[in-house]
Motif scaffolding. Sequence first.
Motif, PDB file in Angstrom:
ATOM      1  N   ALA A  52       0.843  -1.195   0.000  1.00  0.00           N
ATOM      2  CA  ALA A  52       0.000   0.000   0.000  1.00  0.00           C
ATOM      3  C   ALA A  52       0.881   1.248   0.000  1.00  0.00           C
ATOM      4  O   ALA A  52       0.802   2.081  -0.889  1.00  0.00           O
ATOM      5  CB  ALA A  52      -0.916  -0.010   1.217  1.00  0.00           C
ATOM      6  N   ARG A  53       1.746   1.359   0.996  1.00  0.00           N
ATOM      7  CA  ARG A  53       2.668   2.495   1.088  1.00  0.00           C
ATOM      8  C   ARG A  53       4.062   1.973   1.414  1.00  0.00           C
ATOM      9  O   ARG A  53       4.211   0.956   2.091  1.00  0.00           O
ATOM     10  CB  ARG A  53       2.221   3.473   2.170  1.00  0.00           C
ATOM     11  CG  ARG A  53       0.896   4.169   1.905  1.00  0.00           C
ATOM     12  CD  ARG A  53       0.618   5.217   2.984  1.00  0.00           C
ATOM     13  NE  ARG A  53       0.546   4.619   4.310  1.00  0.00           N
ATOM     14  CZ  ARG A  53       0.595   5.313   5.455  1.00  0.00           C
ATOM     15  NH1 ARG A  53       0.752   6.617   5.429  1.00  0.00           N
ATOM     16  NH2 ARG A  53       0.486   4.707   6.624  1.00  0.00           N
ATOM     17  N   ILE A  54       5.058   2.681   0.915  1.00  0.00           N
ATOM     18  CA  ILE A  54       6.451   2.356   1.222  1.00  0.00           C
ATOM     19  C   ILE A  54       7.068   3.595   1.846  1.00  0.00           C
ATOM     20  O   ILE A  54       7.154   4.656   1.217  1.00  0.00           O
ATOM     21  CB  ILE A  54       7.224   1.935  -0.043  1.00  0.00           C
ATOM     22  CG1 ILE A  54       6.545   0.718  -0.686  1.00  0.00           C
ATOM     23  CG2 ILE A  54       8.678   1.615   0.300  1.00  0.00           C
ATOM     24  CD1 ILE A  54       7.027   0.408  -2.078  1.00  0.00           C
ATOM     25  N   LEU A  55       7.466   3.477   3.103  1.00  0.00           N
ATOM     26  CA  LEU A  55       7.976   4.611   3.867  1.00  0.00           C
ATOM     27  C   LEU A  55       9.429   4.373   4.250  1.00  0.00           C
ATOM     28  O   LEU A  55       9.770   3.319   4.809  1.00  0.00           O
ATOM     29  CB  LEU A  55       7.142   4.811   5.132  1.00  0.00           C
ATOM     30  CG  LEU A  55       5.619   4.928   4.922  1.00  0.00           C
ATOM     31  CD1 LEU A  55       4.902   4.915   6.252  1.00  0.00           C
ATOM     32  CD2 LEU A  55       5.282   6.179   4.141  1.00  0.00           C
ATOM     33  N   ALA A  56      10.271   5.328   3.950  1.00  0.00           N
ATOM     34  CA  ALA A  56      11.691   5.221   4.302  1.00  0.00           C
ATOM     35  C   ALA A  56      11.915   5.805   5.691  1.00  0.00           C
ATOM     36  O   ALA A  56      11.607   6.975   5.943  1.00  0.00           O
ATOM     37  CB  ALA A  56      12.544   5.948   3.281  1.00  0.00           C
ATOM     38  N   PHE A  57      12.433   4.971   6.586  1.00  0.00           N
ATOM     39  CA  PHE A  57      12.726   5.406   7.952  1.00  0.00           C
ATOM     40  C   PHE A  57      14.225   5.610   8.095  1.00  0.00           C
ATOM     41  O   PHE A  57      15.006   4.657   8.064  1.00  0.00           O
ATOM     42  CB  PHE A  57      12.234   4.365   8.956  1.00  0.00           C
ATOM     43  CG  PHE A  57      12.507   4.730  10.401  1.00  0.00           C
ATOM     44  CD1 PHE A  57      11.796   5.738  11.019  1.00  0.00           C
ATOM     45  CD2 PHE A  57      13.481   4.057  11.134  1.00  0.00           C
ATOM     46  CE1 PHE A  57      12.043   6.087  12.345  1.00  0.00           C
ATOM     47  CE2 PHE A  57      13.734   4.391  12.457  1.00  0.00           C
ATOM     48  CZ  PHE A  57      13.012   5.407  13.064  1.00  0.00           C
ATOM     49  N   ASP A  58      14.616   6.864   8.233  1.00  0.00           N
ATOM     50  CA  ASP A  58      16.016   7.224   8.423  1.00  0.00           C
ATOM     51  C   ASP A  58      16.254   7.357   9.920  1.00  0.00           C
ATOM     52  O   ASP A  58      15.698   8.246  10.577  1.00  0.00           O
ATOM     53  CB  ASP A  58      16.317   8.548   7.717  1.00  0.00           C
ATOM     54  CG  ASP A  58      17.794   8.890   7.718  1.00  0.00           C
ATOM     55  OD1 ASP A  58      18.474   8.597   8.724  1.00  0.00           O
ATOM     56  OD2 ASP A  58      18.267   9.449   6.713  1.00  0.00           O
ATOM     57  N   ARG A  59      17.077   6.471  10.461  1.00  0.00           N
ATOM     58  CA  ARG A  59      17.254   6.439  11.909  1.00  0.00           C
ATOM     59  C   ARG A  59      17.873   7.726  12.459  1.00  0.00           C
ATOM     60  O   ARG A  59      17.728   8.032  13.636  1.00  0.00           O
ATOM     61  CB  ARG A  59      18.086   5.210  12.294  1.00  0.00           C
ATOM     62  CG  ARG A  59      17.264   3.942  12.316  1.00  0.00           C
ATOM     63  CD  ARG A  59      18.089   2.699  12.517  1.00  0.00           C
ATOM     64  NE  ARG A  59      18.696   2.224  11.288  1.00  0.00           N
ATOM     65  CZ  ARG A  59      19.105   0.967  11.079  1.00  0.00           C
ATOM     66  NH1 ARG A  59      18.983   0.076  12.037  1.00  0.00           N
ATOM     67  NH2 ARG A  59      19.646   0.610   9.936  1.00  0.00           N
ATOM     68  N   LYS A  60      18.565   8.489  11.622  1.00  0.00           N
ATOM     69  CA  LYS A  60      19.124   9.771  12.069  1.00  0.00           C
ATOM     70  C   LYS A  60      18.089  10.888  11.923  1.00  0.00           C
ATOM     71  O   LYS A  60      17.905  11.704  12.817  1.00  0.00           O
ATOM     72  CB  LYS A  60      20.376  10.101  11.249  1.00  0.00           C
ATOM     73  CG  LYS A  60      21.534   9.145  11.482  1.00  0.00           C
ATOM     74  CD  LYS A  60      22.741   9.545  10.658  1.00  0.00           C
ATOM     75  CE  LYS A  60      23.914   8.591  10.911  1.00  0.00           C
ATOM     76  NZ  LYS A  60      25.110   8.956  10.087  1.00  0.00           N
ATOM     77  N   ALA A  65      13.603  14.628  17.200  1.00  0.00           N
ATOM     78  CA  ALA A  65      12.697  15.678  16.746  1.00  0.00           C
ATOM     79  C   ALA A  65      11.884  15.278  15.512  1.00  0.00           C
ATOM     80  O   ALA A  65      10.778  15.778  15.291  1.00  0.00           O
ATOM     81  CB  ALA A  65      13.493  16.943  16.437  1.00  0.00           C
ATOM     82  N   GLY A  66      12.416  14.360  14.710  1.00  0.00           N
ATOM     83  CA  GLY A  66      11.718  13.951  13.499  1.00  0.00           C
ATOM     84  C   GLY A  66      10.703  12.837  13.697  1.00  0.00           C
ATOM     85  O   GLY A  66       9.952  12.506  12.764  1.00  0.00           O
ATOM     86  N   LEU A  67      10.669  12.264  14.889  1.00  0.00           N
ATOM     87  CA  LEU A  67       9.786  11.122  15.127  1.00  0.00           C
ATOM     88  C   LEU A  67       8.302  11.463  15.054  1.00  0.00           C
ATOM     89  O   LEU A  67       7.533  10.721  14.434  1.00  0.00           O
ATOM     90  CB  LEU A  67      10.127  10.475  16.472  1.00  0.00           C
ATOM     91  CG  LEU A  67       9.372   9.188  16.809  1.00  0.00           C
ATOM     92  CD1 LEU A  67       9.602   8.126  15.735  1.00  0.00           C
ATOM     93  CD2 LEU A  67       9.797   8.657  18.176  1.00  0.00           C
ATOM     94  N   PRO A  68       7.826  12.569  15.664  1.00  0.00           N
ATOM     95  CA  PRO A  68       6.385  12.863  15.587  1.00  0.00           C
ATOM     96  C   PRO A  68       5.867  12.968  14.151  1.00  0.00           C
ATOM     97  O   PRO A  68       4.772  12.490  13.842  1.00  0.00           O
ATOM     98  CB  PRO A  68       6.266  14.198  16.332  1.00  0.00           C
ATOM     99  CG  PRO A  68       7.418  14.194  17.280  1.00  0.00           C
ATOM    100  CD  PRO A  68       8.532  13.524  16.542  1.00  0.00           C
TER     101      PRO A  68
END
Length: 323
Positions: A52-60, A65-68
């Motif tokens: 359905a969706r492909i989301l790139a999670f950059d651990r940095k 601050a980028g988590l929300p």
Amino acid sequence: MRICVVRLGGMGDILLATPTLRALAAHYQTDQVDFVVGPGMEAAVTGVPYAARILAFDRKKHWGAGLPGFLKTLKAEGRYDLFLNFQPSVKTITLGALVQPKQTIVFKKDRRKQPDTGRVRHAIDDFAKEILSLGITVTDRQLDFFVPDEARLSLAQKLDITTPFIAINPAGTRDINRWPPERFAQLIERLNATGHRVLLLGGPGDMVLAQEIVGQTQAPVENVAGKLTVKELGALLEKASCVVTGDTGPLHIASAVKAPIVCLSGAADPDRTGPTRPGDLVVINRELSCVPCQARSCKRGDIACMTQMPVQWVLDTIERRMK
């Protein structure tokens, strides 16, 4: 049924999980599977019918601050029925808890020798064991990788894919999994002497290695390292007469597109991550007591499993695979 799967890591790591994900989607008759992959790895699952969706999670970028913002995107389509964490870590477990799915399954890697086979469990089967509790058994171990027609067309504009060729991928994530460049150069010369056309593969980071190999041989070789997209690589591999590679991402793409494979293995255990399609062959020296060590670096210091692998072994195996 809405499902979220987290599998970071390399291209091969993601592809090895696809038989489980396909079985999961088929069982629940859903195409609502969201994939969370590492940055740059989106092409591994782009186009698979259950995505359905492909989301790139950059651990940095997406931690702190980028988590929300990442959570907002992840939760935008509603609550997940199942959160499948195939890359357990503090960050991904926290991510799963914050998403608040109805059910969570966390992958537990099992590298033990199995009593029924005397071998380690293949990664395909290791992932598959996690959905047995859902009443789902993975019977089809074929990897998924989608090659769009546009990639085939763009590849044809860059390269002649109508004339038969052997594809050689000399790179690997770690030195311990690489055959020496001079051996690849010798192999290319031997293949050329028997009338085979050779294409040398590699990503943008492998261009120096590929050029080093080209510089060590007088035989004609077409160097396409750094010139293809991931999808174009898949389009190329599906046309190859044989793919010669170490245990790395292109091995699993080749397996997914059903290319004939010869895998050069030393530290990497082919029972764990090697090719599984009928007919595919592995070159490995099991007379060395340390093989396969599955280590990230060689404790001996000489990487004998790869440096002492003769060209003739590889040449003979290619000939057997192409019969």
